[in-house]
Scaffold this motif. Structure first.
Motif, PDB file in Angstrom:
ATOM      1  N   VAL A  28     -62.172 -60.267-103.994  1.00 55.70           N
ATOM      2  CA  VAL A  28     -61.506 -59.137-103.550  1.00 55.70           C
ATOM      3  C   VAL A  28     -62.077 -57.736-103.971  1.00 55.70           C
ATOM      4  N   ALA A  29     -62.119 -57.765-105.471  1.00 58.02           N
ATOM      5  CA  ALA A  29     -62.850 -56.591-105.899  1.00 58.02           C
ATOM      6  C   ALA A  29     -64.264 -56.208-105.659  1.00 58.02           C
ATOM      7  N   ALA A  30     -65.093 -57.118-105.437  1.00 56.73           N
ATOM      8  CA  ALA A  30     -66.303 -56.986-105.147  1.00 56.73           C
ATOM      9  C   ALA A  30     -66.309 -56.140-103.643  1.00 56.73           C
ATOM     10  N   VAL A  31     -65.547 -56.678-102.831  1.00 54.64           N
ATOM     11  CA  VAL A  31     -65.390 -56.007-101.376  1.00 54.64           C
ATOM     12  C   VAL A  31     -64.571 -54.691-101.557  1.00 54.64           C
ATOM     13  N   ARG A  32     -63.420 -54.643-102.334  1.00 57.13           N
ATOM     14  CA  ARG A  32     -62.611 -53.569-102.118  1.00 57.13           C
ATOM     15  C   ARG A  32     -63.139 -52.438-103.136  1.00 57.13           C
ATOM     16  N   ASP A  33     -63.846 -52.534-104.137  1.00 62.21           N
ATOM     17  CA  ASP A  33     -64.108 -51.338-105.094  1.00 62.21           C
ATOM     18  C   ASP A  33     -65.092 -50.388-104.250  1.00 62.21           C
ATOM     19  N   PRO A  34     -66.178 -50.822-103.776  1.00 57.47           N
ATOM     20  CA  PRO A  34     -67.037 -49.831-103.181  1.00 57.47           C
ATOM     21  C   PRO A  34     -66.383 -49.067-101.980  1.00 57.47           C
ATOM     22  N   LYS A  35     -65.529 -49.549-101.164  1.00 56.85           N
ATOM     23  CA  LYS A  35     -65.003 -49.009-100.301  1.00 56.85           C
ATOM     24  C   LYS A  35     -63.797 -47.950-100.850  1.00 56.85           C
ATOM     25  N   GLU A  36     -63.229 -48.323-101.838  1.00 59.95           N
ATOM     26  CA  GLU A  36     -62.177 -47.727-102.357  1.00 59.95           C
ATOM     27  C   GLU A  36     -62.633 -46.382-103.007  1.00 59.95           C
ATOM     28  N   GLN A  37     -63.785 -46.730-103.435  1.00 61.68           N
ATOM     29  CA  GLN A  37     -64.449 -45.657-104.260  1.00 61.68           C
ATOM     30  C   GLN A  37     -65.001 -44.377-103.415  1.00 61.68           C
ATOM     31  N   VAL A  38     -65.277 -45.007-102.121  1.00 61.24           N
ATOM     32  CA  VAL A  38     -65.831 -43.717-101.233  1.00 61.24           C
ATOM     33  C   VAL A  38     -64.464 -43.013-100.558  1.00 61.24           C
ATOM     34  N   ILE A  39     -63.609 -43.635-100.591  1.00 59.96           N
ATOM     35  CA  ILE A  39     -62.174 -42.948-100.036  1.00 59.96           C
ATOM     36  C   ILE A  39     -61.827 -42.037-101.206  1.00 59.96           C
ATOM     37  N   THR A  40     -61.470 -42.547-102.386  1.00 57.88           N
ATOM     38  CA  THR A  40     -60.893 -41.812-103.392  1.00 57.88           C
ATOM     39  C   THR A  40     -61.999 -40.498-103.737  1.00 57.88           C
ATOM     40  N   ASN A  41     -63.259 -40.785-103.724  1.00 61.98           N
ATOM     41  CA  ASN A  41     -64.077 -39.706-103.912  1.00 61.98           C
ATOM     42  C   ASN A  41     -64.035 -38.565-103.001  1.00 61.98           C
ATOM     43  N   ARG A  42     -63.822 -38.884-101.575  1.00 64.53           N
ATOM     44  CA  ARG A  42     -63.517 -37.817-100.496  1.00 64.53           C
ATOM     45  C   ARG A  42     -62.140 -37.415-100.711  1.00 64.53           C
ATOM     46  N   GLN A  43     -61.228 -38.035-101.191  1.00 63.77           N
ATOM     47  CA  GLN A  43     -59.693 -37.412-101.412  1.00 63.77           C
ATOM     48  C   GLN A  43     -60.056 -36.303-102.633  1.00 63.77           C
ATOM     49  N   SER A  44     -60.751 -36.923-103.421  1.00 66.23           N
ATOM     50  CA  SER A  44     -60.771 -35.882-104.558  1.00 66.23           C
ATOM     51  C   SER A  44     -61.555 -34.458-104.238  1.00 66.23           C
ATOM     52  N   LEU A  45     -62.608 -34.588-103.350  1.00 72.81           N
ATOM     53  CA  LEU A  45     -62.982 -33.512-102.969  1.00 72.81           C
ATOM     54  C   LEU A  45     -62.315 -32.765-101.890  1.00 72.81           C
ATOM     55  N   THR A  46     -61.680 -33.466-101.222  1.00 72.05           N
ATOM     56  CA  THR A  46     -60.724 -32.812-100.168  1.00 72.05           C
ATOM     57  C   THR A  46     -59.578 -31.811-100.993  1.00 72.05           C
ATOM     58  N   THR A  47     -58.975 -32.470-101.858  1.00 72.41           N
ATOM     59  CA  THR A  47     -58.038 -31.890-102.855  1.00 72.41           C
ATOM     60  C   THR A  47     -58.353 -30.818-103.233  1.00 72.41           C
ATOM     61  N   ALA A  48     -59.544 -30.954-103.760  1.00 72.37           N
ATOM     62  CA  ALA A  48     -60.212 -29.760-104.431  1.00 72.37           C
ATOM     63  C   ALA A  48     -60.508 -28.380-103.543  1.00 72.37           C
ATOM     64  N   ARG A  49     -60.820 -28.825-102.240  1.00 72.91           N
ATOM     65  CA  ARG A  49     -61.385 -27.960-101.228  1.00 72.91           C
ATOM     66  C   ARG A  49     -59.809 -27.192-100.931  1.00 72.91           C
ATOM     67  N   ILE A  50     -58.714 -27.952-100.601  1.00 71.68           N
ATOM     68  CA  ILE A  50     -57.625 -27.409-100.210  1.00 71.68           C
ATOM     69  C   ILE A  50     -57.119 -26.536-101.540  1.00 71.68           C
ATOM     70  N   SER A  51     -57.318 -26.859-102.675  1.00 70.88           N
ATOM     71  CA  SER A  51     -56.975 -26.081-103.904  1.00 70.88           C
ATOM     72  C   SER A  51     -57.595 -24.852-103.957  1.00 70.88           C
ATOM     73  N   ALA A  52     -58.941 -24.898-103.572  1.00 69.72           N
ATOM     74  CA  ALA A  52     -59.962 -23.706-103.659  1.00 69.72           C
ATOM     75  C   ALA A  52     -59.740 -22.936-102.869  1.00 69.72           C
ATOM     76  N   LEU A  53     -59.306 -23.204-101.566  1.00 72.10           N
ATOM     77  CA  LEU A  53     -58.990 -22.456-100.294  1.00 72.10           C
ATOM     78  C   LEU A  53     -57.775 -21.647-100.706  1.00 72.10           C
ATOM     79  N   ALA A  54     -56.512 -22.301-101.401  1.00 69.82           N
ATOM     80  CA  ALA A  54     -55.289 -21.726-101.655  1.00 69.82           C
ATOM     81  C   ALA A  54     -55.603 -20.722-102.546  1.00 69.82           C
ATOM     82  N   SER A  55     -56.449 -20.987-103.677  1.00 68.61           N
ATOM     83  CA  SER A  55     -57.056 -20.108-104.715  1.00 68.61           C
ATOM     84  C   SER A  55     -57.270 -18.866-104.144  1.00 68.61           C
ATOM     85  N   ALA A  56     -58.231 -18.997-103.107  1.00 65.01           N
ATOM     86  CA  ALA A  56     -59.025 -17.465-102.531  1.00 65.01           C
ATOM     87  C   ALA A  56     -58.056 -16.794-101.817  1.00 65.01           C
TER      88      ALA A  56
END
Length: 467
Positions: A28-56
């Motif tokens: 299960v981990a072998a199937v889940r981990d790559p997909k989850e990593q892609v989503i969480t990486n995009r989540q982190s970037l999106t959160t950072a962008r929302i925060s950066a826009l608010a900061s600007a």
């Protein structure tokens, strides 16, 4: 040569100690981990962008609000002054900037107070008795009883009793070469006239005064209001300190001068305006450097700014860049910040040529002040703060690029959360499927193991028969 039984055992994996639970988890981990990593990486970037826009946006608010607050202070509005302080002087009052200057002032009459003095008594001192009894002190509609007894029977005691009445009349004992006498003075203004009438005590009655002078008590000055004219409008005040004629301005009347006009005006804050330009450029560059960092292009994604390629920030920088060429006034020698020596660097930051600024201030200080901080801002003369507010409002408008970008990333954040939840559901189902498969496999292996045991017994019997 391997036996038949050992070959069967190897083929079926019986006795190999395989943990099917761990095997399922790993698959299960072998199937889940790559997909989850892609989503969480995009989540982190999106959160950072929302925060950066608010900061600007927040940085823009801070800059605009600080500029407005700074220019609304008295330091950037000039210092009020009188061209004849001997007649009237002026000073700032807290709470705002005086409006309506310059103004023309005429001091027609000063406010005065009632002053009474008793007849000097030769050879008397402050401790000399004045007689026991009662007097009534009346100021306006208020009265107080002045009682003199054995404990305070003296000039000093009488003065103290009058002062203690709390009606605004002050009394003192004066002793000079003429002798000793009681001097009384009220507050300035016609409404603050006072009287001292006798209630009892013949000797004490010598200090009474009710509007008519006597052989023992004489008025030295009559009370009257101050009379002034401001821009031709006559005004009356009980005091020579006037703080309501012009908002946020105190006027001290020093001398009556009927027919003489005093100009009350505001000096040009040229020094503070120079400082303002320096501070404005520094604050603007701090904001722009922050935007540059957020949009920086690096060798790879890890070294690029979190808002690299974001169109809304490019638009924000473009809007800010127009400030140097925007007209701040329709009239005067100077109309734009570039006229005062402010130019834009290649990275979007500003630079200030102080030589050009100093020449402009020296040549026409009023024009510089009026352009940067007009007494009354308008659409054609918004001033520096008004222009900054207009730029801020345009950048932050509800249907602007900054708001659209923020909404876009918030929507993406919600979708990524949904994708992660969907992946959780999929992996839960996948785990259940694998568990079912391996459970069935365990059942088959158990049956095969029973068959293996039976075959091993038969083989053993065959081998014994041959021997």
């Amino acid at each position: 040569m391997p036996s038949v039984s050992s070959s069967i055992t190897t083929a079926l994996g019986i006795g190999s100690g395989i943990d099917t639970g761990s095997l399922v988890t790993s698959l299960v981990a072998a199937v889940r981990d790559p997909k989850e990593q892609v989503i969480t990486n995009r989540q982190s970037l999106t959160t950072a962008r929302i925060s950066a826009l608010a900061s600007a946006s927040s940085s823009l608010d801070t800059f605009a609000d600080a500029l407005s607050s700074l220019l609304s202070g008295t330091g950037y509005a000039g210092t009020p002054a009188s061209n004849d302080p001997s007649i009237a002087n002026v000073s700032l009052l807290p709470g705002g900037v005086p409006k309506g200057l310059p103004a023309q002032l005429e001091v027609r009459q000063l406010a005065t107070a009632r002053t009474l003095a008793s007849t000097p008594v030769s050879g008397a001192t402050a401790a000399t008795v004045v007689g026991e009894g009662e007097l009534t002190l009346t100021v306006g509609g208020q009265s107080a009883t002045i009682t003199i007894g054995s404990a305070n029977n003296s000039y000093t005691g009488l003065a103290a009793a009058i002062n203690g009445a709390g009606l605004g009349v002050t009394a003192s004992v004066v002793t000079d070469t003429q002798g000793t006498r009681l001097v009384m003075k009220g507050a300035t203004g016609a409404a603050n006239d006072f009287s001292l009438t006798s209630v009892s005590g013949d000797d004490l009655a010598d200090f009474a005064w009710a509007g008519t002078d006597s052989a023992t008590m004489v008025s030295m000055a009559a009370p009257q209001n101050a009379i002034i004219k401001i821009d031709g409008v006559e005004q009356h005040y009980a005091s020579n300190t006037v703080d309501t004629a012009i908002a946020n301005l105190r006027i001290d009347l020093n001398k009556a001068a009927p027919g003489t006009t005093v100009t009350l005006a505001t000096s040009e804050p040229t020094t503070t305006m120079r400082d303002l330009m320096v501070e404005f450029v520094e604050a603007y560059n701090t904001l722009m450097k922050g935007l540059n960092t957020a949009t920086a292009t690096g060798a790879d994604s890890t070294s690029s700014g979190v808002l690299n390629g974001e169109a809304s920030i490019r638009d924000m920088r473009r809007q800010l860049a127009t400030m140097t060429s925007t007209s701040l006034t329709a009239t005067g020698s100077y109309k734009t910040l570039s006229d005062l020596g402010i130019a834009t660097n290649r990275d979007g930051t500003l630079k200030l040529d102080t030589d050009i600024l100093d020449k402009a201030i020296a040549a026409d200080p009023s024009a510089v002040v009026q352009m940067l901080n007009p007494a009354v801002s308008s659409t054609t003369n918004p001033g520096l703060a008004g222009m900054m507010d207009a730029v801020r409002d345009k950048i932050q408008q509800k249907d602007g690029s900054l708001a659209i970008a923020t909404s876009k990333y918030k929507d993406l954040a919600e979708k990524l959360t949904e994708q992660l939840e969907k992946l959780d559901t999929q992996m839960t189902n996948y785990e259940a499927q694998l568990t079912t498969v391996y459970s069935k496999m365990e059942t088959r292996l158990t049956a095969l193991k029973a068959t293996q045991s039976y075959l091993e017994q038969q083989i053993e019997i065959w081998n014994n028969s041959d021997s």
